[in-house]
Write a protein that holds these residues in place. Structure first.
Motif, short mmCIF file in Angstrom:
data_model
loop_
_atom_site.label_atom_id
_atom_site.label_comp_id
_atom_site.label_asym_id
_atom_site.label_seq_id
_atom_site.Cartn_x
_atom_site.Cartn_y
_atom_site.Cartn_z
N LEU A 164 -43.06 86.83 -31.77
CA LEU A 164 -43.88 86.31 -32.74
C LEU A 164 -45.04 86.43 -31.53
O LEU A 164 -46.03 86.79 -31.16
N ARG A 165 -44.92 86.06 -30.47
CA ARG A 165 -45.62 86.04 -29.29
C ARG A 165 -45.92 87.65 -28.78
O ARG A 165 -46.44 88.15 -28.24
N LEU A 166 -44.68 88.06 -28.32
CA LEU A 166 -45.04 89.73 -28.48
C LEU A 166 -45.57 90.69 -29.68
O LEU A 166 -46.89 91.06 -29.22
N GLU A 167 -45.53 90.14 -31.36
CA GLU A 167 -46.46 90.83 -32.41
C GLU A 167 -47.98 90.42 -31.60
O GLU A 167 -47.98 91.13 -31.96
N SER A 168 -48.25 88.77 -31.71
CA SER A 168 -49.69 88.45 -31.51
C SER A 168 -50.31 89.26 -30.10
O SER A 168 -51.48 89.78 -30.02
N GLU A 169 -49.46 89.80 -29.22
CA GLU A 169 -50.01 90.64 -27.86
C GLU A 169 -50.05 91.96 -28.38
O GLU A 169 -51.45 92.67 -28.12
N LYS A 170 -49.75 92.42 -28.70
CA LYS A 170 -49.59 93.79 -29.70
C LYS A 170 -50.85 94.46 -30.43
O LYS A 170 -51.67 94.65 -30.26
N LYS A 171 -50.46 92.61 -31.30
CA LYS A 171 -52.23 92.86 -32.22
C LYS A 171 -53.45 92.68 -31.51
O LYS A 171 -54.29 92.95 -31.56
N ALA A 172 -53.02 92.71 -30.05
CA ALA A 172 -54.50 91.66 -29.35
C ALA A 172 -54.59 93.12 -29.04
O ALA A 172 -55.68 93.48 -28.22
N ALA B 133 -55.91 95.69 -31.08
CA ALA B 133 -57.47 95.42 -31.73
C ALA B 133 -58.50 95.80 -30.20
O ALA B 133 -59.62 96.30 -30.33
N ALA B 134 -58.69 95.40 -29.02
CA ALA B 134 -58.96 96.26 -28.17
C ALA B 134 -59.50 97.52 -28.20
O ALA B 134 -60.12 97.92 -26.99
N GLN B 135 -57.76 98.25 -27.86
CA GLN B 135 -58.19 99.25 -27.87
C GLN B 135 -58.89 99.65 -29.31
O GLN B 135 -60.25 100.83 -28.77
N LYS B 136 -58.97 98.68 -30.73
CA LYS B 136 -59.93 99.86 -31.41
C LYS B 136 -61.69 99.52 -31.19
O LYS B 136 -62.64 100.60 -30.83
N LYS B 137 -61.61 98.58 -30.62
CA LYS B 137 -63.01 98.01 -29.66
C LYS B 137 -63.15 98.95 -29.10
O LYS B 137 -64.61 99.09 -29.13
N ALA B 138 -62.96 99.20 -27.88
CA ALA B 138 -63.69 99.68 -26.90
C ALA B 138 -63.23 101.83 -27.28
O ALA B 138 -63.93 102.57 -27.42
#
Length: 181
Positions: free
Chosen positions: A122-130, A133-138
């Motif tokens: 779950l932690r790795l999945e949330s880090e991957k999603k974050a 999301a940061a890449q999409k924002k960039a």
């Protein structure tokens, strides 16, 4: 001699009252405490039937031992139930009873490992999603900058065309005005 905690003995005492044929309600199994109550109720019924003596002393021994069993173990293995039964039998018959022989709470390392792996996943999945999301924002910021640059360039080109058109019209007027004179 070790006794069960007061709350557990009171809980078992209430369960003993529930073993009375007049009481038809069974403990709820919706919660962990309810499941413990149901198991305690079942064990008390089983041992009350096995040791046909229904005196208050026997009921108290059964209540004490079942409460101790429920508070000390997280397991209901046959060997633990047999140990409980032996201890109750020894105490009811007045024989010298051995110390409580059942195992302590179950400590399942594989369950702990599985829980850790699940939490880590779950932690790795949330880090991957974050990260995504940061890449999409960039990428969005880069695209917005490109769109703004293209719009500015288009506006600059439009101004250049308008300026050239105005200059050509001025030269045309100058030519017309100079040729008529």
């Amino acid at each position: 001699r070790a006794h069960a905690p007061r709350e557990a003995r009171q809980s078992v005492a209430m369960t003993l009252e529930a073993t009375d044929p007049k009481a038809a309600s069974r403990p709820s199994t919706a919660t962990l405490e309810g499941i413990k109550e149901a198991l305690t109720h079942t064990l008390v019924q089983k041992f009350s039937a096995k040791f046909a003596d229904t005196s208050a002393q026997v009921r108290s021994i059964i209540a004490d031992e079942v409460a101790g069993f429920m508070s000390l173990t997280g397991s209901v293995k046959d060997s633990d139930i047999e140990s409980l039964e032996g201890r109750i039998r020894d105490r009811v018959l007045g024989a010298k009873s051995a110390a409580r022989r059942y195992k302590g709470p179950v400590n399942d390392e594989w369950a702990e490992i599985s829980a850790f792996v699940a939490e880590e996943g779950l932690r790795l999945e949330s880090e991957k999603k974050a990260k995504i999301a940061a890449q999409k924002k960039a990428y969005q910021a880069e695209l917005d900058a490109q769109v703004a640059a293209k719009a500015a360039k288009k506006e600059e080109a439009k101004r250049a065309v308008l300026a050239e058109k105005a200059e050509q019209e001025a030269q045309l007027e100058k030519w017309r005005g100079g040729g008529v004179a």
